[in-house]
Write an enzyme that holds these catalytic residues in place. Structure first.
Site, PDB file in Angstrom:
ATOM      1  N   HIS A 216      14.623  15.931  26.041  1.00 15.21           N
ATOM      2  CA  HIS A 216      14.272  16.690  24.837  1.00 15.21           C
ATOM      3  C   HIS A 216      15.282  16.527  23.713  1.00 15.21           C
ATOM      4  CE1 HIS A 216      13.115  20.583  22.732  1.00 15.21           C
ATOM      5  NE2 HIS A 216      11.967  19.965  22.880  1.00 15.21           N
TER       6      HIS A 216
ATOM      7  N   HIS B 200      10.726  24.728  13.738  1.00 11.79           N
ATOM      8  CA  HIS B 200      10.902  23.905  14.927  1.00 11.79           C
ATOM      9  C   HIS B 200      12.397  23.766  15.210  1.00 11.79           C
ATOM     10  CE1 HIS B 200      10.809  20.206  17.481  1.00 11.79           C
ATOM     11  NE2 HIS B 200       9.730  20.792  17.943  1.00 11.79           N
TER      12      HIS B 200
END
Length: 639
Positions: free
Chosen positions: A259, A488
């Site tokens: 990630h 985000h």
């Protein structure tokens, strides 16, 4: 003139213009209420049959811009500055104060004009502020420290040598110019004559990336470290340039992901290290609130390499866990190099302005227990000294995906986040966290409408846990113009008023997979995913980092081969809305960090519902859509 909005707050007007773009006083101005407004033959006294009864919907907000959605069959044109954009049925665009709308191309001109919004004065009470003690507690810090200064980011200007001491927000398409002050695009970051690029991310859209950043096509060696599934990556590989290598790091524990979002760009002059929060896809670099830190570092003297530092050790340890296939690269005037993790020891990181906080999957014990995840953060904070004012001060967790949590793990994380000593060597003490998380209404009215919720992917079984209710706080970002640019970005911090004890910009969401969970009587940390973040601390910062790989206003190496004009300083970290004195002495410095949301945050009211992406929402968004719906994330979406 009926508007479809349920709100009675008039936030602007559509002002009719003649063919010379001067106000046409023969037609009335159309008032625009907060929320969706239907514009068409029903409320415009024009006989042109090309106008539909519901020609367009204009969803206006109090922050100075609106979303225009074409409802009718005929196209609409929006002119913003020198740009003229034609929209066909079902297309949409964000508009700002002063933009001109042509209801039919070349005909029926209207200017979008916003009204200045009156802010409530401190003596005005609302339904929620009936308790005078509560009102003093919430209002007074803002009065003293400017916690809600409108358009504060407008004044965020950082010289190139100070940029590594802070971070930047990414530009958001459709925001007024002031909201993108000192913000960056991908072309601002990937620039110059790069000889090796390592792009680390979760999602990578080559069909968007190469046109968005043409410099990438000129780089002779590109390694893409990604986290996509095998089917998706095979489709991407078919489109990649021949000299690009794709690599997915090993995931030894189920339900983990790669990630981390970072870039390592090697130049003849040195290396640029970038840590950020955006996937390499269009929507992440254009429509969302995101953050990015970068710093350039010179080569060490290859004949007499200097010792490493904490930043170097942390970086190479993290890169070593990725296990990418070693490859060779020719660097002009320097020779051939094997590009492996140890290669990155060849750069001088002694001027690093941050500490790296990374996670790698595994069962970490012994000396590795404190190397990763929240235990790494705990260890670095325990070694740091903070002002007394941060004793028992609150914490903020802000992120875009919520894992399956329990109160025991939340206490474990809070212990790490609360670490650190005050100047008298006493522990800072436990701070109470709040979670900043968008509501359903935030997502519905966002720049992307419900589609923004696709990037806030938490199921209701995680979100609706009863114990989480005490943590919820609102996403409010008026001072950065980003109320409607859904976050985000991931940030974790400790604060008092508008002063920050520390600040972490990271890829890590709030999950055990990302941060790790202690096991076996706290002797083992189990981590599932790869994550990477940068920690800003008030100590150990250097005054000025003038070195630049691209020499845009910076300098190259000094005669001694080290960074020019560096000096250790006592620094104070503050938000954009801090209004204290900047007249500090020569041994201290104020560092402004563009925290995108307001501090202290406002808690959820009884009407606020936290967003979860697997529920049905029938109330239409700003584009007339309901949820769920299909969202296209890649330029070429395969069926």
């Amino acid at each position: 003139m009926q508007q479809s909005s349920m709100s009675g707050i008039v936030v602007g007007h559509l002002v009719p213009l003649d063919d010379t773009l001067k106000q046409d006083t023969s037609l009335p101005k159309l008032p625009l209420s907060q929320g969706p407004n239907t514009i068409g033959r029903a409320n415009i006294p024009l006989s042109d049959k090309r106008l539909s009864r519901k020609h367009l919907t204009l969803t206006a907000s109090t922050d100075g811009f609106a979303t225009l959605y074409v409802e009718g069959t005929n196209p609409v044109v929006v002119k913003s500055g020198e740009q003229r954009k034609k929209l066909t049925s079902s297309e949409h665009v964000s508009i700002a104060n002063g933009d001109i709308i042509e209801l039919i191309p070349g005909h029926h001109f209207f200017k979008y004009v916003t009204l200045p919004q009156k802010r409530p004065s401190s003596h005005e009470s609302t339904k929620e502020d009936v308790n005078p003690k509560k009102m003093r507690r919430e209002v007074e810090p803002k009065h003293e420290e400017g916690g809600n200064c409108e358009e504060a980011i407008r004044n965020f200007h950082v010289s190139s040598d100070k940029l590594p001491l802070t971070y930047q927000l990414l530009q958001v398409q459709g925001l007024p110019a002031w909201a993108n002050t000192s913000c960056v695009s991908i072309r601002d970051v990937i620039q110059g004559d790069i000889v090796v690029a390592i792009l680390s991310n979760y999602m990578v859209d080559i069909d968007w990336l190469l046109p968005a950043c043409p410099t990438l096509a000129k780089i002779p060696n590109v390694l893409v470290i990604h986290g996509e599934n095998d089917g998706t990556v095979e489709q991407r590989k078919r489109r990649k340039p021949a000299n690009w290598i794709f690599h997915k790091p090993p995931l030894p524990i189920a339900y983990g992901t790669h990630h981390s979002k970072a870039m390592l760009l090697v130049y003849l002059q040195g290396v640029r290290i970038i840590v950020h929060t955006a996937n390499l896809i269009y929507v992440d670099w254009n429509n969302k609130t995101q953050g990015l830190w970068m710093q350039d570092f010179p080569w060490k003297d290859l004949n007499n390499p200097s010792k490493g530092c904490g930043f170097e050790t942390d970086l190479v340890d993290y890169l070593s866990a990725l296990k990418w296939p070693e490859f060779s690269a020719n660097i002009p005037a320097l020779g051939n190099f094997k590009i492996n993790p140890s290669f990155f020891r060849k750069f001088d990181y002694s001027s690093s302005a941050v500490r790296l906080i990374a996670s790698v999957p595994g069962y970490h014990t012994g000396p590795n227990l404190k190397k990763w995840g929240h235990m790494k953060l705990r260890t670095v904070l325990e070694e740091s000294i903070f002002d007394k004012e941060f004793q028992k001060s609150p914490l903020i967790y802000q992120f875009s995906s919520l894992g399956s949590l329990d109160e025991k793990w939340m206490a474990e994380l809070k212990c790490s986040m609360s670490s650190g000593l005050s100047e008298d060597k006493r522990p800072l003490g436990i701070g109470e966290p709040l979670i900043i998380w968008p509501t359903v209404e935030d997502v519905r009215c966002s720049l992307e409408g419900y589609a923004a919720g696709n990037a806030i992917p938490s199921p209701h079984k995680n979100v609706d846990k009863e114990f989480l209710k005490k943590y919820w706080a609102k996403w409010k970002a008026n001072h950065t113009g980003r109320c409607r640019a859904m976050p985000h970005i991931k940030t974790f911090l400790r604060y008092n008023g508008q002063k920050l004890a520390w600040f972490l910009l990271s890829s890590a969401n709030l999950s055990k997979a990302a941060w790790g969970t202690l096991q076996k009587n706290n002797s083992q940390l189990m981590v599932r995913s790869y994550e990477l973040g940068v920690l800003f601390l008030p100590s150990g910062t250097k005054h000025g980092c003038r070195f630049s790989c691209t020499n845009n206003g910076g300098s190259s190496k000094s005669e001694s081969g080290t960074i020019e004009n560096t000096m250790s300083l006592k620094t104070k970290l503050v938000t954009l809305t801090w209004q204290g004195s900047r007249n500090t002495d020569e041994f201290s410095e104020i560092i402004t960090l563009p925290v995108p949301y307001e501090l202290p945050p406002q808690r959820y009211s009884s009407e606020d519902v936290p967003w979860s992406w697997d529920r049905r929402y029938s109330k239409k968004d700003v584009y007339g859509q309901v949820w769920p719906r299909q969202v296209q994330l890649y330029a070429c979406q395969d069926s």
